[in-house]
Design an enzyme around this catalytic site. Structure first.
Site, PDB file in Angstrom:
ATOM      1  N   ALA A  67      80.026  20.595  95.246  1.00  0.00           N
ATOM      2  CA  ALA A  67      80.741  19.345  95.022  1.00  0.00           C
ATOM      3  C   ALA A  67      81.616  19.497  93.786  1.00  0.00           C
ATOM      4  CB  ALA A  67      79.741  18.221  94.813  1.00  0.00           C
ATOM      5  N   GLY A 106      77.085  21.913  98.123  1.00  0.00           N
ATOM      6  CA  GLY A 106      77.845  21.274  99.195  1.00  0.00           C
ATOM      7  C   GLY A 106      78.525  22.303 100.095  1.00  0.00           C
ATOM      8  N   GLU A 109      76.000  23.314 102.558  1.00  0.00           N
ATOM      9  CA  GLU A 109      75.734  22.152 103.421  1.00  0.00           C
ATOM     10  C   GLU A 109      76.832  21.986 104.472  1.00  0.00           C
ATOM     11  OE1 GLU A 109      75.002  19.436 100.029  1.00  0.00           O
ATOM     12  OE2 GLU A 109      73.241  18.815 101.171  1.00  0.00           O
ATOM     13  N   GLU A 129      71.576  22.523  93.507  1.00  0.00           N
ATOM     14  CA  GLU A 129      71.703  21.175  92.934  1.00  0.00           C
ATOM     15  C   GLU A 129      70.597  20.843  91.936  1.00  0.00           C
ATOM     16  OE1 GLU A 129      72.205  22.016  96.013  1.00  0.00           O
ATOM     17  OE2 GLU A 129      73.953  20.952  96.831  1.00  0.00           O
TER      18      GLU A 129
END
Ligand code: NAD
Length: 699
Positions: A67, A106, A109, A129
């Site tokens: 992210a 991310g 993901e 994370e």
């Protein structure tokens, strides 16, 4: 022909294979324009009948690495990642992620919403994370277990450690490895999928890898417990494990909903805020304030370390660990052999524990070149002195180094307290002199206080920062004063812990408050580790008394080395055990002094351990010994084991509220009759204005 879908995403329809390329330097973070581009790309894939399959690839050094943390804590900007992922995952045409470099957070993901993943053998795939106090909040905790099984998934998510492409292939996280251009490899793979009419399975629909742990829950709970074994007070790793467990208890959509809720809880919580703050603080600290941005570091090809004692040895190991050869210099054979012997023992012990291979141990030891006499430093670009902590000895060494070292060599001292300016004054090149203050054990602790002397040249500072980073340390530039930033603040805590003993608290109570707060060790366990006799002898020489530690030493209690000090120790163990004899000894001493013990609350202990340090931090800022409050926090996080989830003393004070900190300091100043505890002018000013230390950095 390539078409730009957003500022950072382009599409290229290569004869039915739509290649979507993300180009968002430096790390291809999932910022708003990337999300918008992907949304446009997958919409196009859906609507355009000529598109038969989609390849997702990245330009630059790596795949999406997570992210965009600059967006954290700000109002969300559409489109949300969830919308993009849903569109990808529900594609009726094959979607292939072609991964190189890194696919982290991310980034991974996103790939879990593709039907297929291929990667280069060296790609690192992971969900880190947790290191920012968070959990993978875009389905990672629900999808990864379905791909690699919940046992491996919980390990990867709780520790945040990535696996390589080669490992990922073995555990089924990717379908193939490739070398070379990701887009081309992805295109070839997509054609294969089409030709073979491979079934398109959404990760969310495949529960087969969950079956074993569903049948025998212990498989999961053991893996979760092992992953969380070294957790000290952090809530994110526990939340990560809990989320992975949802895959065993709930349908996918429910798990996703619960993951989201936990993610938001962590995101808004104090721990993650502190951890994200620490992340930025560390980055900031590497920027040297007050130095032109284009200052180039000097070339450092060879390094010499003077002194093969506790610190010199650890510093030499840090260089060897980074693959950099060092010359380590001693006064005589005996000292050199002892020093080299300790380093070898250290490496062998690490190899025996499985931390490194036996070959690595030999290789690293081979990079450490022992020599007698300072002459051996004549060719070094950087010389780090780590001899005895006496000004006369330091001056003698630097006078000699000035005569021996080549022009332009950086001359650093590892002194803990002594004035860098005074040391530099004996040389004809004070501009080349500075402090590089490592922390013990120097091969483990990551902090390096870079002490800037009055005459230190900007490029010398920048060189020291670059070298420290190269050997995996976290540099923090500080000014020259007694004890610099860390030890200067520690002294304020030490004064209070001693006072508290005389007021009635016991060593184990004080230490327990400090360790419960999250520090690795309390002040008295630390004293036992360092040894009480050195201070005792020095007090006797100077005719100074300190009744309680004096009484301990008179009773032969020198700390761990004699099996007893403020605590007792069982043979071969370093675990401190409270000793009734110490309590009796304290009682007797206080009686002799005519003092009565009072009940001291844990709250008071904590405030008196932390707030005087914060006060000193404020003075350090006033005096410009540290350029930023966050630099002070970096010192404490990486030099003293301050719990990362409390962000450092200055961040912690901000989170408590500076008014509260200032009021309590005033209170203790009166209670202990110590005006030096009154809030420093800067602290008082910020408290009165309702501001934080962080506001200084922003302003
Ligand atoms: P130490 O006594 O373990 O080692 C000092 C070594 O320097 C000895 O082996 C000695 O033989 C050698 N030495 C002395 N004079 C020399 C010379 N002229 N030429 C070559 N070698 C010489 O001490 P230490 O604990 O490693 O501390 C070294 C420095 O690091 C001190 O300035 C200390 O304040 C600082 N320091 C220590 C710690 C710590 O926790 N021990 C932490 C940070 C900084």
């Amino acid at each position: 022909m390539s078409e730009q879908l957003s500022q950072t995403v382009s599409a290229d329809n290569r004869d039915g294979i739509l290649v979507l390329t993300i180009d968002n330097p430096p790390v291809n973070a999932l910022s708003q324009s990337v999300r918008a581009g992907l949304l446009a790309g997958f919409t196009k894939a859906k609507d355009d009948a000529s598109v038969k399959a989609v390849v997702l690839a990245c330009a630059g050094r790596a795949f999406i690495s997570g992210a965009d943390i600059r967006e954290f804590g700000k109002p969300p900007q559409a489109p949300g990642l969830g919308d993009v992922l849903a569109l990808m995952e529900n594609s009726s045409k094959p979607v292939v992620a072609a991964i190189h470099g890194n696919a982290l957070g991310g980034g991974l993901e996103v790939t879990l919403c593709c039907h297929f993943r291929i990667a280069t053998p060296t790609t690192r795939l992971g969900l880190p994370e947790v290191k920012l106090g968070l959990l993978p909040g875009a389905g990672g905790t629900q999808r990864l277990p379905r791909v690699v099984g919940p046992e491996l998934a919980v390990k990867m998510i709780v520790t945040g450690e990535p696996i390589t492409g080669t490992e990922a292939l073995k555990v089924g996280l990717i379908s193939e490895t490739f070398e070379g251009d990701p887009a081309k490899a992805g295109e070839a793979f997509a054609r294969k999928v089409l030709a073979e009419k491979r079934p398109l399975v959404r990760v969310r629909d495949d529960d087969s890898k969950l079956a074993a742990a569903k049948a025998d829950r212990k498989l999961f709970t053991d893996a979760a417990a092992a992953a969380n074994k070294r957790n000290r007070g952090l809530i994110a790793p526990l939340a990560c494990a809990e989320c992975v467990s949802y895959t065993l208890d709930y349908p996918f959509d429910k798990g996703l909903e619960l993951e989201r809720a936990k993610f938001l809880e962590l995101m808004n919580g104090d721990q993650s805020k502190a951890q994200r703050y620490a992340f930025f603080a560390e980055r900031e600290a590497a920027k040297v304030a007050g130095v032109p941005a284009d200052t180039k570091p000097r070339d450092v090809k060879s390094v010499a370390i003077i002194g093969a004692g506790t610190m010199g040895g650890g510093i030499a190991m840090s260089f060897a660990n980074a693959g950099i050869p060092v010359t380590i210099i001693e006064m005589g054979d005996e000292q050199l052999n002892r020093g080299l012997g300790i380093m070898k023992k250290n490496y062998d012990a690490t190899a025996a524990r499985g931390g490194i291979t036996a070959e690595d141990a030999t290789k690293r030891m081979g990079l450490i070149n022992g020599k007698i006499g300072l002459e051996a430093a004549k060719d070094a670009d950087l010389i780090i002195e780590a001899v005895f902590e006496t000004m006369a000895v330091k001056k003698e060494v630097f006078t000699k180094l000035d005569a021996i070292a080549k022009p332009g060599a950086v001359l650093a001292s590892n002194t803990s307290y002594l004035s860098i300016d005074e040391i530099a004054s004996v040389t004809k090149r004070p501009q080349d002199v500075l402090g590089m203050h490592f922390f013990s054990p120097a091969n483990v602790m990551r902090l390096c206080e870079i002490v800037r002397g009055a005459k230190t040249a900007p490029d010398v500072l920048v060189t020291a920062v670059a070298v420290a980073r190269k050997i995996g340390k976290v540099p923090a530039v500080v000014g020259n004063c007694d004890g610099f930033v860390g030890n200067r603040m520690l002294a304020k805590r030490g004064k209070q812990s001693d006072l508290l003993l005389y007021e009635g608290a016991l060593p184990q109570q004080i230490d327990a408050v400090v360790t419960k707060f999250g520090m690795p060790m309390g002040p008295f366990a630390m004293s036992d580790l360092a040894g009480l006799d050195i201070g005792w002898r020095s007090r006797k020489d100077r005719g100074i008394k300190s009744e309680i530690p004096d009484a301990l030493c008179e009773a032969g209690r020198f700390g761990q080395k004699t099996g007893k000090g403020y605590y007792k120790y069982e043979a071969g163990s370093r675990a401190p055990i409270p000793d009734p004899e110490v309590e009796a000894l304290i009682d007797q001493t206080l009686q002799k002094m005519g003092k009565k013990r009072r009940a001291v609350s844990d709250d008071e202990i904590l405030e008196r351990m932390v707030y005087p340090m914060v006060n000193e931090g404020a003075r350090i800022l006033e005096e410009k010994i540290a350029a930023r409050p966050s630099d002070i926090d970096v010192v404490w996080l990486y030099g003293y084991g301050w719990p990362i989830y409390r962000g450092g003393p200055m961040h912690y004070a901000d989170s408590v509220g500076l008014k509260q900190v200032a009021d309590r300091l005033s209170y203790y100043a009166k209670q202990t009759n110590d005006p030096s505890l009154e809030p420093a002018p800067l602290l008082k000013k910020l408290a009165d204005e309702g501001k934080t230390f962080a506001s200084l950095a922003a302003g």
